[in-house]
Each structure stands twice: as C-alpha cells, then as structure tokens.
Motif scaffolding. Structure first.
Motif, short mmCIF file in Angstrom:
data_model
loop_
_atom_site.label_atom_id
_atom_site.label_comp_id
_atom_site.label_asym_id
_atom_site.label_seq_id
_atom_site.Cartn_x
_atom_site.Cartn_y
_atom_site.Cartn_z
N PHE A 202 0.81 -1.21 0.00
CA PHE A 202 0.00 0.00 0.00
C PHE A 202 0.85 1.27 0.00
O PHE A 202 0.72 2.12 -0.88
CB PHE A 202 -0.91 -0.03 1.23
CG PHE A 202 -1.85 1.14 1.35
CD1 PHE A 202 -2.75 1.43 0.34
CD2 PHE A 202 -1.84 1.94 2.48
CE1 PHE A 202 -3.63 2.50 0.44
CE2 PHE A 202 -2.72 3.01 2.60
CZ PHE A 202 -3.61 3.28 1.58
N LEU A 203 1.75 1.38 0.96
CA LEU A 203 2.52 2.62 1.11
C LEU A 203 3.40 2.95 -0.10
O LEU A 203 3.48 4.11 -0.50
CB LEU A 203 3.35 2.57 2.39
CG LEU A 203 2.57 2.65 3.70
CD1 LEU A 203 3.52 2.65 4.89
CD2 LEU A 203 1.69 3.89 3.75
N PRO A 204 4.09 1.94 -0.70
CA PRO A 204 4.92 2.28 -1.86
C PRO A 204 4.15 2.86 -3.04
O PRO A 204 4.75 3.47 -3.93
CB PRO A 204 5.56 0.92 -2.24
CG PRO A 204 5.56 0.15 -0.97
CD PRO A 204 4.29 0.54 -0.28
N GLN A 205 2.83 2.67 -3.06
CA GLN A 205 2.03 3.26 -4.13
C GLN A 205 1.99 4.79 -4.01
O GLN A 205 1.72 5.49 -4.99
CB GLN A 205 0.60 2.72 -4.09
CG GLN A 205 0.50 1.21 -4.17
CD GLN A 205 1.08 0.67 -5.46
OE1 GLN A 205 0.89 1.23 -6.53
NE2 GLN A 205 1.82 -0.42 -5.35
N PHE A 206 2.25 5.29 -2.80
CA PHE A 206 2.16 6.72 -2.56
C PHE A 206 3.49 7.35 -2.13
O PHE A 206 3.63 8.57 -2.15
CB PHE A 206 1.10 6.99 -1.49
CG PHE A 206 -0.26 6.48 -1.85
CD1 PHE A 206 -1.13 7.24 -2.63
CD2 PHE A 206 -0.69 5.22 -1.45
CE1 PHE A 206 -2.37 6.77 -2.99
CE2 PHE A 206 -1.93 4.74 -1.81
CZ PHE A 206 -2.78 5.52 -2.58
N VAL A 207 4.44 6.50 -1.72
CA VAL A 207 5.78 6.99 -1.34
C VAL A 207 6.82 6.02 -1.88
O VAL A 207 6.87 4.87 -1.45
CB VAL A 207 5.93 7.09 0.19
CG1 VAL A 207 7.32 7.63 0.53
CG2 VAL A 207 4.86 7.96 0.80
N HIS A 208 7.63 6.49 -2.80
CA HIS A 208 8.69 5.61 -3.30
C HIS A 208 9.75 5.43 -2.22
O HIS A 208 10.23 6.43 -1.65
CB HIS A 208 9.33 6.20 -4.56
CG HIS A 208 10.17 5.23 -5.32
ND1 HIS A 208 11.44 4.87 -4.90
CD2 HIS A 208 9.92 4.49 -6.44
CE1 HIS A 208 11.94 4.00 -5.74
NE2 HIS A 208 11.04 3.74 -6.68
N PRO A 209 10.11 4.19 -1.91
CA PRO A 209 11.07 3.96 -0.82
C PRO A 209 12.40 4.68 -0.98
O PRO A 209 13.07 4.97 0.02
CB PRO A 209 11.27 2.43 -0.86
CG PRO A 209 10.03 1.91 -1.51
CD PRO A 209 9.63 2.95 -2.51
N ASP A 210 12.81 4.95 -2.23
CA ASP A 210 14.11 5.59 -2.47
C ASP A 210 14.02 7.10 -2.56
O ASP A 210 15.04 7.78 -2.73
CB ASP A 210 14.73 5.05 -3.77
CG ASP A 210 15.02 3.56 -3.67
OD1 ASP A 210 15.34 3.10 -2.56
OD2 ASP A 210 14.90 2.86 -4.70
N ALA A 211 12.83 7.66 -2.44
CA ALA A 211 12.66 9.10 -2.55
C ALA A 211 13.19 9.79 -1.30
O ALA A 211 13.16 9.21 -0.20
CB ALA A 211 11.18 9.44 -2.76
N PRO A 212 13.68 11.04 -1.42
CA PRO A 212 14.15 11.78 -0.25
C PRO A 212 13.02 11.95 0.78
O PRO A 212 11.90 12.29 0.42
CB PRO A 212 14.58 13.13 -0.84
CG PRO A 212 14.86 12.85 -2.28
CD PRO A 212 13.87 11.78 -2.68
N GLY A 213 13.33 11.72 2.04
CA GLY A 213 12.33 11.88 3.08
C GLY A 213 11.25 10.81 3.05
O GLY A 213 10.17 11.01 3.61
#
Length: 203
Positions: A128-139
């Motif tokens: 679920f979460l990776p759909q809205f936050v890429h794990p490699d993105a800053p912050g």
C-alpha cells in the motif's frame, strides 16, 4: 497525502474484519466504554504492522514462507479459539445491566492480539505505502510514517464509529434475548470464517 490515499484507506478500514468484529462485540456486550477501549486496542494492533513495514520486517514475511506461515497460523488459531469460545459461552454476547464490566486491560489485550496476529496487515502496508511513497525518494521514511499515522487515525475513527453504533443498539438486544443468542452464533461463525480465509492467504 492525496485524495486517492484517503479513499483507499477508508475503503480498507471500513471493510469489516476481525478488528471491527471484535469492537462491535465489545460495544454490544459492554456498552460505550467497552467499545471505545476495544477501538483503541484494535488501533494499537495496527501500529506494529506499520513499524514492521517501515523497518523492513514485512519484506521478511513477504519473502520467507516459513515466517509468514508461522504468523499466519498463530492468527488462524487465535480466530478459531475466539469462534469456539464465543459459541461455547452462552454469556459471550450478553448485555445485562448488572453484569460486571470487563477490565479495560483485558479488552485492549484481546483487541491488540486480534489485529496483531494478522500478517496480511503487514503485507498490506508493504503493497500500500509504496504506491504513494517511493522507498528511495528523499524523506521517504518521514512520509511513510505520516501516511501510516493517517491510516492509524482513520482506523481509530472507524472502529469508534462501529463500536458506538453497536453500543447504541445494546438496549434493543437486551430486550430480545433471542437476538443476543443469534448474534453470539453470528460472531462465532464470522470469527471461524475469518480464520479460514486467513488460513488460505498466500504471502
């Protein structure tokens, strides 16, 4: 945070599961206080799943069939035990005004365990979460924690709504003993069905 995230969260949380079922049962048997305590306990049960997803433990459950099956069957066993205990105890769904109040710590412990022993919640966070936050993105960590907090808060609000709704019809159940007996069987059957569904879950 987006509208899509909020809508997805709401759909997932509103869909009845073991946590909702436990909260409704608590509201019917113990009234508003028990409903609120159960809602809090059920919500607390989602926090370890979020922590597991953020720290990477969920990846272990997702990749290790043994680890996933261990947690899964613990959850299945607990749900089947709830079904058996509810069906066996004719007082499991009672709303007598003179009945002693169940200790808050016991309600919270049972509610936490109900949601804690559900590996699909952890897997859900992973998907679920990776759909809205890429794990490699800053912050990314901060954003995942923030979205997880929104999910947890939504869970609490929805659980409270279910619980208070059940508490509101408590008097109608009190006035109809056959309804209480029917509800007892329904809850037992629902716990059994959830346990069987969980048993078929794949990592």
């Amino acid at each position: 945070m987006t509208i899509a995230f909020l809508l997805t969260t709401l759909v997932v949380v509103v869909t009845p599961g073991a946590g909702v079922l436990f909260t409704v049962s608590a509201g019917l048997t113990g009234g508003r206080r028990a409903a609120l305590v159960a809602a809090l306990g059920g919500t607390l049960g989602t926090v370890p799943h979020l922590a597991a997803a953020v720290t990477g433990l969920a990846a272990l459950l997702h990749s290790s069939a043994l680890a996933f099956d261990l947690v899964k069957y613990l959850g299945v066993g607990y749900l089947l035990w709830l079904a058996f205990a509810t069906l066996r105890d004719r007082g499991a769904i009672t709303v007598e005004d003179t009945a002693p109040a169940r200790p808050a710590r016991r309600i919270i412990a049972s509610a936490v365990v109900t949601n804690l022993l559900n590996p699909k919640l952890t897997i859900f966070f992973v998907a679920f979460l990776p759909q809205f936050v890429h794990p490699d993105a800053p912050g990314a960590l901060g954003r995942m924690l923030g979205l997880g907090a929104v999910f947890t808060a939504t869970t609490l609000v929805v659980f409270v709504g279910y619980g208070l709704g059940a508490a509101a019809v408590r008097r109608q159940v009190l006035d109809r003993p056959r309804v209480a007996d029917w509800l007892r069987r329904c809850f037992a059957g629902s716990f059994l069905a959830l346990g069987l569904l969980l048993a078929r879950a794949e990592a």
